[in-house]
Design an enzyme around this catalytic site. Structure first.
Site, short mmCIF file in Angstrom:
data_model
loop_
_atom_site.label_atom_id
_atom_site.label_comp_id
_atom_site.label_asym_id
_atom_site.label_seq_id
_atom_site.Cartn_x
_atom_site.Cartn_y
_atom_site.Cartn_z
N ASP A 1 -10.34 -3.41 -5.45
CA ASP A 1 -9.70 -2.39 -4.74
C ASP A 1 -9.23 -0.83 -5.77
OD1 ASP A 1 -7.53 -1.39 -3.36
OD2 ASP A 1 -5.51 -2.26 -3.80
N SER B 1 0.98 -1.31 0.06
CA SER B 1 0.38 -0.13 -0.53
C SER B 1 0.89 1.06 -0.51
CB SER B 1 -1.12 0.43 1.63
OG SER B 1 -2.24 1.13 1.33
N HIS C 1 -8.38 -5.50 -0.81
CA HIS C 1 -7.13 -4.05 -0.31
C HIS C 1 -6.83 -4.39 1.13
CE1 HIS C 1 -4.13 -0.91 -0.43
NE2 HIS C 1 -4.65 -0.59 0.81
#
Length: 365
Positions: A305, A148, A335
C-alpha cells in the site's frame, strides 16, 4: 476505467461521477447475518448519516458507539453501498454498539474543506448529550474511525475536537484504517515500493489529492517529484521535521530507499494550492501539542500500500507525543482489503484485517 476518462474528456460528465455511478449501479446490496440490526437514515446538522443500532437487551444500560467515515478518495463510495453497509452492520453486531456512518458530500460536487466540514458537523451533532441519550449511547465510550480517505477525515475531525474547549463529550478512541494523512512527500518508501501496486498506484493517489484540493492535473508530475516541498519553498520548511520518514519509520519499512528532496522546486504550487499544507487536509503535519491531545489510537497499515508509511509515521509521532498507540501492520495485505469480505470479493485479507480491527475496538472501547 478508460471509458470514464473519455466521457470526462468529451465534457459529457466528470469521470468521478461516472465511476461512482458505475460502482453504485453494479453494487448489489448483499445481506449479512445480522438481521436484528436496525438501520435508519437520518440527518445530523445538515449531513446525511446511516445509523446501525443493535437490539436492546433486557437489563442493558448504555451502549458503546463508533462514528465511521467511509473511504473512496473523497470522491467514491457511500455509506449505503454494500461494502460499507455490511462492514457497519458487522461492527454494530460484533461490538453491540451504535454505529453512525457519515454520508459526506463527494468530489466533484464539493472539494476540500467541505468533506471535512461535513464529517465534523455530523460528529459534533452526534456528540451532543441529548442526541447520545436518544440513541442510548454511553458518552464515555465513543470511537471515531474511518478507512483511507475516511481515515484522513477521522484524524482531522479528532484533532479539531481535541481543540474545542466547549465540547461536552469527547471520543475515547480513534481507529484509522490505512489512512491517507499527507501530501507533502510522494516518495516515502511505501510510495516508492508500491508505486504501481493495483487498487491504489501512486499516480491515482496523487490524482485523488488534486481532485480533493481542487487542483489541476497538470501539476501531477510536480507533486510526484516533490517539487511542491523543495528546499526553496519557504512555506514547507517549517513542516519538514514533522514528516522526516528517515527518523519516523522502522528499518523494515525504510529498507534501502532514499529520500527525494528537491533543492529547487515550484513555490507557486503551494501558493495556488494552500491545502497541501493545511493540517485539516494533511493531519500528519499537525504540531506536537495537537497530537498530544489525541485519544488512544489504533492505526492499521498494509505492506502492499502506498499509504503504509502515512499511517506508520502518524503512529510514531503520536507515540512520541505520549499517546497510547497500537500499530497493526499486515505484511501480506493491500489497500482497501478490509471492505472486501463478501462474495465475489471475499478475500481472506479482508476478514483478517476486519477481525483484528474489531477485536481492538472490543478490547478498548
Amino acid at each position: 476505467m478508460k471509458e470514464c476518462h473519455l466521457i470526462h474528456y468529451l465534457r459529457l460528465s466528470h469521470h468521478l461521477i461516472v465511476l461512482n455511478y458505475l460502482i453504485c449501479t453494479f453494487d448489489k446490496l448483499k445481506s449479512v447475518s445480522s438481521e436484528d440490526i436496525k438501520i435508519t437514515d437520518a440527518v445530523f446538522d445538515g449531513v446525511e448519516v446511516r445509523v446501525f443500532e443493535p437490539p436492546a437487551k433486557g437489563d442493558e444500560s448504555l451502549k458503546r458507539s463508533v462514528v465511521y467515515i467511509h473511504g473512496g478518495g473523497w470522491a467514491l463510495a457511500s455509506a449505503r453501498t454494500s461494502l460499507y453497509n455490511n462492514l457497519c452492520r458487522i461492527m454494530a453486531e460484533s461490538l453491540n454498539a451504535v454505529v453512525v456512518s457519515v454520508e459526506y458530500r463527494l468530489v466533484p460536487e464539493v472539494c476540500f474543506p467541505e468533506q471535512y466540514h461535513d464529517a465534523l458537523r455530523a460528529t459534533k451533532h452526534f456528540l451532543q448529550p441529548d442526541v447520545l441519550a436518544e440513541y442510548s449511547v454511553d458518552p464515555s465510550r465513543i470511537a471515531i474511525s474511518g478507512d483511507s480517505a475516511g481515515g484522513n477525515l477521522a484524524a482531522a475531525v479528532c484533532q479539531q475536537l481535541s481543540k474545542d474547549e466547549d465540547l461536552p463529550v469527547r471520543p475515547k478512541l480513534q481507529a484509522l484504517i490505512y489512512p491517507v494523512l499527507q501530501a507533502f512527500d510522494f516518495n516515502t518508501p511505501s510510495y516508492q515500493q508500491n508505486m504501481n501496486m493495483p487498487v491504489l498506484p501512486r499516480y491515482v493517489m496523487i490524482n485523488y489529492w488534486i481532485d480533493y484540493i481542487n487542483g489541476n492535473y497538470d501539476l501531477a508530475h510536480e507533486l510526484l517529484i516533490n517539487n511542491h516541498t523543495a528546499l526553496n519553498v519557504g512555506q514547507a520548511l517549517s513542516f519538514r521535521a514533522r514528516l522526516n520518514w528517515t527518523s519516523l519509520l522502522p528499518p523494515s519499512f525504510k529498507k534501502n530507499y532514499k529520500p527525494v528532496v528537491q533543492s529547487t522546486g515550484t513555490e507557486a504550487i503551494v501558493e495556488q494550492l494552500p491545502a497541501l499544507l493545511d493540517v485539516r487536509a494533511v493531519p500528519l503535519l499537525a504540531d506536537d501539542a495537537t497530537l498530544a491531545r489525541q485519544p488512544r489510537t489504533y492505526v492499521l497499515t498494509c505492506e502492499n500500500d502506498v499509504l503504509r508509511d502515512d499511517g506508520a509515521m502518524y503512529a510514531a509521532r503520536l507515540e512520541r507525543a505520549g499517546v497510547p498507540v497500537t500499530l497493526d501492520h499486515f505484511h501480506d495485505c493491500f489497500h482497501g482489503c478490509m471492505i472486501f469480505t463478501v462474495w465475489p470479493t471475499d478475500f481472506s485479507a479482508g476478514v483478517q484485517t476486519r477481525n483484528s480491527y474489531i477485536k481492538w475496538l472490543d478490547e478498548n472501547l
